[in-house]
Motif scaffolding. Structure first.
Motif, mmCIF file in Angstrom:
data_model
loop_
_atom_site.group_PDB
_atom_site.id
_atom_site.type_symbol
_atom_site.label_atom_id
_atom_site.label_comp_id
_atom_site.label_asym_id
_atom_site.label_seq_id
_atom_site.Cartn_x
_atom_site.Cartn_y
_atom_site.Cartn_z
ATOM 1 N N TYR A 8 40.745 36.640 43.108
ATOM 2 C CA TYR A 8 39.775 37.384 42.940
ATOM 3 C C TYR A 8 39.968 38.610 42.340
ATOM 4 O O TYR A 8 39.212 39.764 42.199
ATOM 5 C CB TYR A 8 39.286 37.848 44.464
ATOM 6 C CG TYR A 8 38.812 36.666 45.428
ATOM 7 C CD1 TYR A 8 37.415 36.247 45.136
ATOM 8 C CD2 TYR A 8 39.479 36.043 46.562
ATOM 9 C CE1 TYR A 8 37.124 35.202 45.933
ATOM 10 C CE2 TYR A 8 39.170 35.196 47.239
ATOM 11 C CZ TYR A 8 37.773 34.484 47.085
ATOM 12 O OH TYR A 8 37.423 33.744 47.718
ATOM 13 N N LEU A 45 39.735 42.227 45.169
ATOM 14 C CA LEU A 45 39.462 42.701 46.446
ATOM 15 C C LEU A 45 39.386 44.440 46.538
ATOM 16 O O LEU A 45 38.919 44.879 45.612
ATOM 17 C CB LEU A 45 39.998 41.984 47.654
ATOM 18 C CG LEU A 45 39.694 40.171 47.673
ATOM 19 C CD1 LEU A 45 40.717 39.868 48.740
ATOM 20 C CD2 LEU A 45 38.241 40.057 47.547
ATOM 21 N N SER A 46 39.981 44.659 47.786
ATOM 22 C CA SER A 46 40.209 46.390 47.798
ATOM 23 C C SER A 46 41.621 46.748 47.344
ATOM 24 O O SER A 46 41.847 47.964 47.442
ATOM 25 C CB SER A 46 39.962 46.535 49.495
ATOM 26 O OG SER A 46 40.912 45.887 49.909
ATOM 27 N N SER A 74 45.284 39.024 45.802
ATOM 28 C CA SER A 74 44.206 39.005 46.583
ATOM 29 C C SER A 74 44.533 38.731 47.960
ATOM 30 O O SER A 74 44.063 39.092 48.988
ATOM 31 C CB SER A 74 43.430 37.783 46.095
ATOM 32 O OG SER A 74 42.887 37.938 44.792
ATOM 33 N N SER A 78 44.020 41.085 51.148
ATOM 34 C CA SER A 78 43.266 40.322 52.481
ATOM 35 C C SER A 78 44.006 40.561 53.752
ATOM 36 O O SER A 78 43.434 40.822 54.874
ATOM 37 C CB SER A 78 43.146 38.769 52.361
ATOM 38 O OG SER A 78 42.541 38.239 53.478
ATOM 39 N N SER A 81 43.811 44.166 54.875
ATOM 40 C CA SER A 81 42.571 44.587 55.542
ATOM 41 C C SER A 81 42.266 43.928 56.995
ATOM 42 O O SER A 81 41.967 44.628 57.798
ATOM 43 C CB SER A 81 41.484 43.909 54.670
ATOM 44 O OG SER A 81 41.474 44.405 53.373
ATOM 45 N N ASN A 106 39.283 34.100 58.330
ATOM 46 C CA ASN A 106 39.551 34.602 56.981
ATOM 47 C C ASN A 106 40.210 33.155 56.518
ATOM 48 O O ASN A 106 41.350 32.983 56.913
ATOM 49 C CB ASN A 106 40.378 35.636 56.854
ATOM 50 C CG ASN A 106 40.759 36.246 55.422
ATOM 51 O OD1 ASN A 106 40.689 35.309 54.668
ATOM 52 N ND2 ASN A 106 40.960 37.414 55.251
ATOM 53 N N SER A 166 31.270 36.456 53.052
ATOM 54 C CA SER A 166 31.994 37.114 51.994
ATOM 55 C C SER A 166 33.365 36.702 51.448
ATOM 56 O O SER A 166 34.343 36.830 52.383
ATOM 57 C CB SER A 166 32.028 38.588 52.326
ATOM 58 O OG SER A 166 32.465 39.319 51.108
ATOM 59 N N ASP A 167 33.344 36.220 50.148
ATOM 60 C CA ASP A 167 34.572 35.602 49.492
ATOM 61 C C ASP A 167 34.963 34.537 50.375
ATOM 62 O O ASP A 167 34.352 33.409 50.726
ATOM 63 C CB ASP A 167 35.438 36.713 49.289
ATOM 64 C CG ASP A 167 35.320 38.058 48.454
ATOM 65 O OD1 ASP A 167 34.440 37.557 47.494
ATOM 66 O OD2 ASP A 167 35.752 38.894 48.552
ATOM 67 N N PHE A 201 35.135 43.697 54.304
ATOM 68 C CA PHE A 201 34.909 42.565 53.312
ATOM 69 C C PHE A 201 33.442 42.308 53.320
ATOM 70 O O PHE A 201 33.153 41.782 52.249
ATOM 71 C CB PHE A 201 35.569 41.274 53.811
ATOM 72 C CG PHE A 201 34.942 40.653 55.376
ATOM 73 C CD1 PHE A 201 34.038 39.932 55.618
ATOM 74 C CD2 PHE A 201 35.588 41.486 56.381
ATOM 75 C CE1 PHE A 201 33.575 39.569 56.919
ATOM 76 C CE2 PHE A 201 35.214 41.186 57.751
ATOM 77 C CZ PHE A 201 34.118 40.341 57.873
ATOM 78 N N GLN A 203 29.865 42.720 51.666
ATOM 79 C CA GLN A 203 29.005 43.405 50.932
ATOM 80 C C GLN A 203 27.598 43.404 50.998
ATOM 81 O O GLN A 203 27.264 42.146 51.185
ATOM 82 C CB GLN A 203 29.558 42.846 49.758
ATOM 83 C CG GLN A 203 30.985 42.986 49.197
ATOM 84 C CD GLN A 203 31.450 42.228 48.119
ATOM 85 O OE1 GLN A 203 30.591 41.536 47.320
ATOM 86 N NE2 GLN A 203 32.694 42.085 47.498
#
Length: 204
Positions: A8, A45-46, A74, A78, A81, A106, A166-167, A201, A203
Motif C-alpha cells: 500500500y 498506510l499511516s 505496510s 498495520s 495500528s 485484519n 478498508s484495505d 484504518f 476512511q
C-alpha cells in the motif's frame, strides 16, 4: 504460510512518473558544514518514511525501493495500528460486550478481535437471523471490487448490522437500538470506531 504482504506504499515526494511532487533539495547542517541533499518521502498506510539522499538514483532503483519497502512498511504500519488499538484505554465506557457485538479482522497480519463469543456459557447473543445477515454482508464486502466500502442493514427486533471494509481490514458490528435511524446508526458506528480502534484504518 503467510502470503506476501500487500503493498500500500507510494512515493509522496519522488521521481517524475512515480509521484506528483518533484524531489526538492534541502540544506542540512552537519557540524560546521552544510550539505545539499535530496528529500524523498514514502508513505504506506499511516507510516511515513523520509529519505535524505546525496545523489539521485535511476528510476529503476526507485521501483526496486518501492517493491522492497512497500510491503514491509505496510505490514509494520498495520501491526503498530493493531497494537495501538488493543492498548488504547476506553475511559469510563462500559464493557463493549454489554453495548454491542463486533468482529474485527485484519487480513494482512491475521489479527482478530471479537466480542461475539463473550463467554463460554452463552456462545453468542446474536440471533440466527442477525448472523445470517452478517454473513451476507461479509460475502458482499469480500466479493466487491471496492477496497473501501460500508454496508448497513436492519434486521427484525430493532437490530442493526453494519459491515465496513478498508484495505485488508474488515469490521462488523451488531447494535440494538429501537428508535435509531440510518444516520444515527452511522454516527454510533463512527464513535465506536474512534473510541475502540482510534483512526487506524477506517476512511470516510
Amino acid at each position: 504460510l503467510r502470503s506476501a504482504a500487500p503493498n500500500y506504499g507510494r512515493f509522496i515526494v519522488g521521481p517524475v512518473g512515480l509521484s506528483d511532487t518533484p524531489i526538492p533539495t534541502v540544506n542540512v547542517a552537519l557540524g560546521d558544514a552544510d550539505m545539499r541533499l535530496h528529500l524523498v518521502v514514502y508513505k504506506a498506510l499511516s507510516a511515513t518514511v523520509c529519505l535524505l539522499l546525496d545523489t539521485l538514483p535511476a528510476t529503476d532503483s526507485f521501483l526496486q525501493m518501492d517493491a522492497f519497502i512497500g510491503p514491509q512498511l505496510s505490514r509494520l504500519a498495520s501491526d503498530v495500528s493493531d497494537i495501538y488499538s488493543q492498548q488504547k484505554p476506553n475511559g469510563s465506557n462500559p464493557p463493549a460486550a454489554l453495548q454491542f457485538k463486533f468482529i474485527y479482522f485484519n487480513k494482512m497480519n491475521l489479527a482478530q478481535k471479537s466480542t461475539v463469543h463473550f463467554s463460554r456459557k452463552s456462545s453468542s447473543s446474536i440471533s440466527p437471523e442477525s448472523m445470517r445477515v452478517l454473513c451476507d454482508i461479509n460475502r458482499d464486502l469480500v466479493g466487491g471490487r471496492d477496497s473501501d466500502c460500508e454496508i448497513i442493514a436492519k434486521a427484525s427486533g430493532d437490530v442493526w448490522i453494519v459491515g465496513k471494509r478498508s484495505d485488508q481490514r474488515e469490521f462488523y458490528v451488531v447494535l440494538h437500538n429501537k428508535n435509531a435511524n440510518l444516520i444515527e446508526i452511522n454516527d454510533q458506528v463512527q464513535r465506536l470506531c474512534s473510541s475502540h480502534f482510534g483512526n487506524i484504518f477506517f476512511q470516510d
